[in-house]
Design a protein around this motif. Structure first.
Motif, PDB file in Angstrom:
ATOM      1  N   TRP A 177      -1.950   4.311   1.797  1.00 54.91           N
ATOM      2  CA  TRP A 177      -3.193   3.900   2.475  1.00 54.91           C
ATOM      3  C   TRP A 177      -4.203   3.307   1.507  1.00 54.91           C
ATOM      4  O   TRP A 177      -5.107   2.578   1.922  1.00 54.91           O
ATOM      5  CB  TRP A 177      -3.814   5.093   3.199  1.00 54.91           C
ATOM      6  CG  TRP A 177      -2.978   5.710   4.298  1.00 54.91           C
ATOM      7  CD1 TRP A 177      -2.630   6.997   4.407  1.00 54.91           C
ATOM      8  CD2 TRP A 177      -2.424   5.040   5.436  1.00 54.91           C
ATOM      9  NE1 TRP A 177      -1.878   7.215   5.537  1.00 54.91           N
ATOM     10  CE2 TRP A 177      -1.737   6.004   6.188  1.00 54.91           C
ATOM     11  CE3 TRP A 177      -2.396   3.715   5.892  1.00 54.91           C
ATOM     12  CZ2 TRP A 177      -1.047   5.719   7.361  1.00 54.91           C
ATOM     13  CZ3 TRP A 177      -1.719   3.423   7.056  1.00 54.91           C
ATOM     14  CH2 TRP A 177      -1.049   4.423   7.782  1.00 54.91           C
ATOM     15  N   CYS A 226      -5.030  -0.316   1.762  1.00 51.32           N
ATOM     16  CA  CYS A 226      -5.586  -0.902   3.003  1.00 51.32           C
ATOM     17  C   CYS A 226      -6.629  -1.974   2.696  1.00 51.32           C
ATOM     18  O   CYS A 226      -7.385  -1.866   1.721  1.00 51.32           O
ATOM     19  CB  CYS A 226      -6.232   0.184   3.854  1.00 51.32           C
ATOM     20  SG  CYS A 226      -5.041   1.103   4.829  1.00 51.32           S
ATOM     21  N   CYS A 268      -5.375   2.218   9.768  1.00 48.02           N
ATOM     22  CA  CYS A 268      -5.078   2.699   8.429  1.00 48.02           C
ATOM     23  C   CYS A 268      -4.941   4.209   8.371  1.00 48.02           C
ATOM     24  O   CYS A 268      -5.511   4.866   7.517  1.00 48.02           O
ATOM     25  CB  CYS A 268      -6.154   2.204   7.462  1.00 48.02           C
ATOM     26  SG  CYS A 268      -5.680   2.358   5.739  1.00 48.02           S
ATOM     27  N   GLY A 269      -4.218   4.769   9.329  1.00 49.22           N
ATOM     28  CA  GLY A 269      -3.813   6.158   9.184  1.00 49.22           C
ATOM     29  C   GLY A 269      -4.793   7.215   9.648  1.00 49.22           C
ATOM     30  O   GLY A 269      -4.494   8.392   9.585  1.00 49.22           O
ATOM     31  N   PRO A 275      -6.523   8.634   4.090  1.00 49.45           N
ATOM     32  CA  PRO A 275      -6.944   7.284   4.492  1.00 49.45           C
ATOM     33  C   PRO A 275      -8.458   7.180   4.509  1.00 49.45           C
ATOM     34  O   PRO A 275      -9.136   8.116   4.921  1.00 49.45           O
ATOM     35  CB  PRO A 275      -6.371   7.122   5.897  1.00 49.45           C
ATOM     36  CG  PRO A 275      -5.880   8.446   6.315  1.00 49.45           C
ATOM     37  CD  PRO A 275      -5.848   9.364   5.154  1.00 49.45           C
TER      38      PRO A 275
END
Lengths: 409, 323
Positions: free
Chosen positions: A246, A249, A321-322, A359
């Motif tokens: 992550w 990102c 993004c998680g 994240p």
């Protein structure tokens, strides 16, 4: 000056004078009886409609029944409370008994509090007689007793708020009719007019914005999916699969624009609305919005979801993004509370990843689980305090300035 | 709990204490917006006496009473009631005052006993004591049989008595009554008079506004005249009002008329139903002199009296000043 001197016996004196007048009137009991029968009829209608016509399961009916009864009780309480509160002070003034009360040992705050309590208790009688019907919804199942308790408590508090507003208006007007009109206008303002203002204000925030999502760039995603493929292909894995990267990102531009309504700037306009408060406090639980599947679709749950989503607002882009369940390739990645992730392969094998980077989201803000009702209650408490203060000020003797057209006695 | 004595109980001992403070007002002024209700009023109403507040409609009586009752703040001036300065200790003064407004309201659905008990409670009495006191007041004001009747069934006079009971329920030191006699039948008026007298005898300060001047004249120890929001110096008026009409009646009307003619006193016939005549005399000395002469001259005179009450005469001279 003894305007703010408060004693239990003083409040009790005013309360008993007020209550003994109201309890004596037969009209009151007739109205309560009619109201009980009417609510029974509404319950029966809802029951027939959802149970018989739509062949819903008992639990689905129960949620709807509870929602509609709660909203209905709230609505009717908002209509009943002004009747008993908006004449509290002004009718005594019209009957020429207010000044003789003010001339006694009673302080302004005792008179105001006694009258407020009396109108509140009388209005509550109308809430209390609906409890058997709410009980029926609980008996059907699917609604917890806690929800019922919360809904009832919120209705009690909102009735107190309307009674305080009515008391305030009745203190500053010289005719009961005018005071009642202003109290109903206040109710309309809090329920309907704020909703219209919210819609209008939200429409003004709409703008066209370039859409970009916060997510793993395609290259990083491909390399991670390749790692997972290798991990699942291997038969002897001693370690857990790697966590998604992550930390890589970034904003990924989508190359098109979208119309965005920024309700995060306007949601607070819904705060004072008693229906929003009761829904947010008492609705059945919803599962996170992102899954687009609701446990419950009853009106209370929808109102709650609506106001919380409005507070989170909308953005031209999504957070992939998680922070919540995400798909990377054909793998489903779901965050766990301990910082690891549940990775489900296309074959349906779920494993837990190694600990990875937490994240980070650029959409830091409210969560769908953050309650709205405490803010609503707080805003209502401020309104009530202002009106109560107004009532006490206007009951305080000796009078300095008298509003035109108002007599002392 | 304060000890509330019976209404008519006399003072326990001869009054050797310094005078109990009654009502004291100096240069009191009050406006409502641009309307000047009370312009400049100064007067004193001593304790243990009945003071009459007299003035035409709109002279500011009710506004003045509201200020004395602690409900309205004067714009200017000083008011002391029962020894407390209204500007600083209006609450202390207020709870020692029994105020009866001119327009009396009640809660129509409550019984007389409940209303009085409620007010007793509002003055801080215990429930049991307030109930006892309520029934005592109802007996005092001859309303006992209506104790359990709703206030709406009372006649106007009975309502007036209920209002009086309400004003006296907490045994106030100072009693302010705005038109208490209006709506009362003659018998109730006499009872009211006796009640006010007994209150004054018990050391209370009693201030009564009324239009029934003959009633006030019999009972009031002092008078305060109001005109256009101002208190009037009564002595000045009495000096100006020199000539009053006197009513004379004799067994032999012709002899009386002949006697008056012989003294060159102008006379006019009085009430048509009687044989009385009216003469104008400058003062009581002149009346006494005339009486002596008439008796000496053998006129069978049996009545000599002022045409109107003193208060009424002063009141009418107020109206005269108004023009």
């Amino acid at each position: 000056m003894n305007t703010w001197r408060l004693s239990f016996s003083g409040v009790a004196t005013v309360l008993s004078l007020e209550l003994s007048q109201r309890i004596r009137s037969k009209k009151m009991y007739i109205a309560l009886g009619v109201w009980f029968v009417f609510m029974g009829f509404i319950t029966w209608l809802i029951n027939q409609f959802f149970y018989a016509a739509l062949y819903l399961e008992a639990e689905g009916v129960s949620g709807w029944l509870f929602s509609l009864i709660t909203l209905f009780v709230m609505g009717m309480s908002l209509l009943v409370a002004p009747v008993f509160s908006a004449s509290a002070i002004v009718s005594d003034r019209e009957h020429g008994v207010l000044a003789t009360l003010q001339a006694t040992k009673l302080s302004a705050v005792e008179i105001a509090a006694g009258k407020l309590l009396a109108s509140w208790l009388v209005s509550l009688a109308f809430v209390v007689v609906t409890i058997p019907y709410v009980g029926y919804a609980v008996w059907l199942g699917g609604v917890s007793l806690q929800q019922v308790a919360v809904a009832t408590a919120v209705v009690f508090i909102e009735v107190a708020l309307i009674c305080t507003i009515g008391l305030g208006w009745s203190a500053i007007t010289s005719r009961a009719v005018i005071s009642t009109v202003f109290t109903y206008l206040s109710v309309a303002f809090m329920t309907v007019i704020t909703l219209i203002i919210f819609a209008t204000a939200t429409a003004m925030t709409v703008s066209d914005e370039q859409v970009s999502d916060w997510e793993l760039p395609l290259s990083a995603e491909r390399s991670y999916v390749a790692d997972l493929n290798a991990w699942f292909a291997s038969s002897s894995n001693s370690a857990a699969p790697p966590a998604p990267p992550w930390e890589q990102c970034a904003w990924v531009e989508r190359g098109y624009s979208s119309s965005i309504a920024h309700t995060e700037y306007t949601w607070w306009l819904l705060l004072v609305n008693p229906f929003v408060i009761v829904a947010d406090a008492a609705a059945s639980p919803t599962v996170p919005l992102q899954d687009s599947v609701l446990d419950s679709t009853d009106p209370l749950a929808l109102i709650k979801l609506g106001v919380r989503s409005a507070r989170i607002g909308d953005a031209a882009g999504a957070d992939n993004c998680g922070a919540s369940t995400t798909w990377l390739g054909d793998y489903r990645i779901a965050p766990r509370s301990d910082g690891t992730f549940t990775i489900t392969s296309p074959d349906g094998i779920a494993v837990i990843s190694a600990p990875g980077t937490k994240p980070t989201s650029p959409f830091a803000g409210y969560d769908i689980d953050d309650p709205v009702w405490p803010w609503g209650m707080a805003s209502n408490a401020i309104i009530a305090a202002a009106f109560f203060y107004l009532a006490v000020r206007r009951l305080s003797v000796p009078y300095g300035v008298l509003p035109s057209g108002q007599r002392v006695a | 709990m304060t000890d509330y004595p019976a209404l008519s109980s006399p003072p326990a001992a001869p009054n050797t204490q310094p005078a109990v403070p009654g009502i004291f007002a100096r240069n009191v002024r009050r406006t409502f917006g641009s309307v000047l209700a009370v312009a400049d009023v100064s007067f004193t109403a001593p304790a243990a006496a009945v003071t009459a507040l007299i003035g035409p409609n709109g002279s500011g009586k009710t506004t003045l009473l509201l200020m004395l009752a602690g409900l309205l703040r004067p714009d200017v001036g000083q008011i002391n009631v029962a020894g407390f300065d209204m500007a600083r200790s209006s609450y202390e003064a207020r709870i020692r005052i029994g105020w009866m407004p001119d327009t009396l309201g009640t809660w129509d659905s409550l019984t007389c006993a409940e209303i009085l008990t409620g007010y007793g409670r509002a003055y801080g009495m215990s429930k049991a004591f307030a109930t006892e006191r309520a029934h005592f007041m109802l007996r005092q004001l001859f309303l006992a049989e209506y104790a359990n009747a709703p206030a709406r069934v009372l006649s106007r006079g009975q309502k007036q008595r209920l209002g009086l009971a309400r004003a006296l329920v907490h045994d106030p030191q100072v009693v302010l009554l705005d038109e208490p006699a209006s709506g009362l039948d003659p018998r109730s008026r006499i009872e009211l008079r006796d009640l006010l007298r007994s209150l004054a005898d018990a050391g209370k300060t009693v201030l009564v506004s009324s239009h029934v001047l003959s009633e006030l004249e019999e009972i009031a120890d002092h008078s305060v005249f109001l005109q256009r929001g101002q208190s009037i110096d009564v002595r000045a008026i009495e000096r100006n009002a020199t000539v009053r009409g006197w009513r004379l009646e004799a067994l032999d009307p012709a002899a009386l008329q002949a006697f008056l003619n012989s003294r060159n006193l102008p006379w006019r016939p009085g009430s048509a139903a009687t044989t009385e005549v009216i003469v104008n005399l400058p003062d009581q000395q002149a009346a006494l002199a005339l009486l002596r002469e008439a008796v000496a001259a053998g006129v069978p005179l049996h009545t000599i009296a002022p045409v109107s009450g003193r208060l009424e005469e002063t009141y009418l001279s107020l109206d005269g000043e108004r023009q």
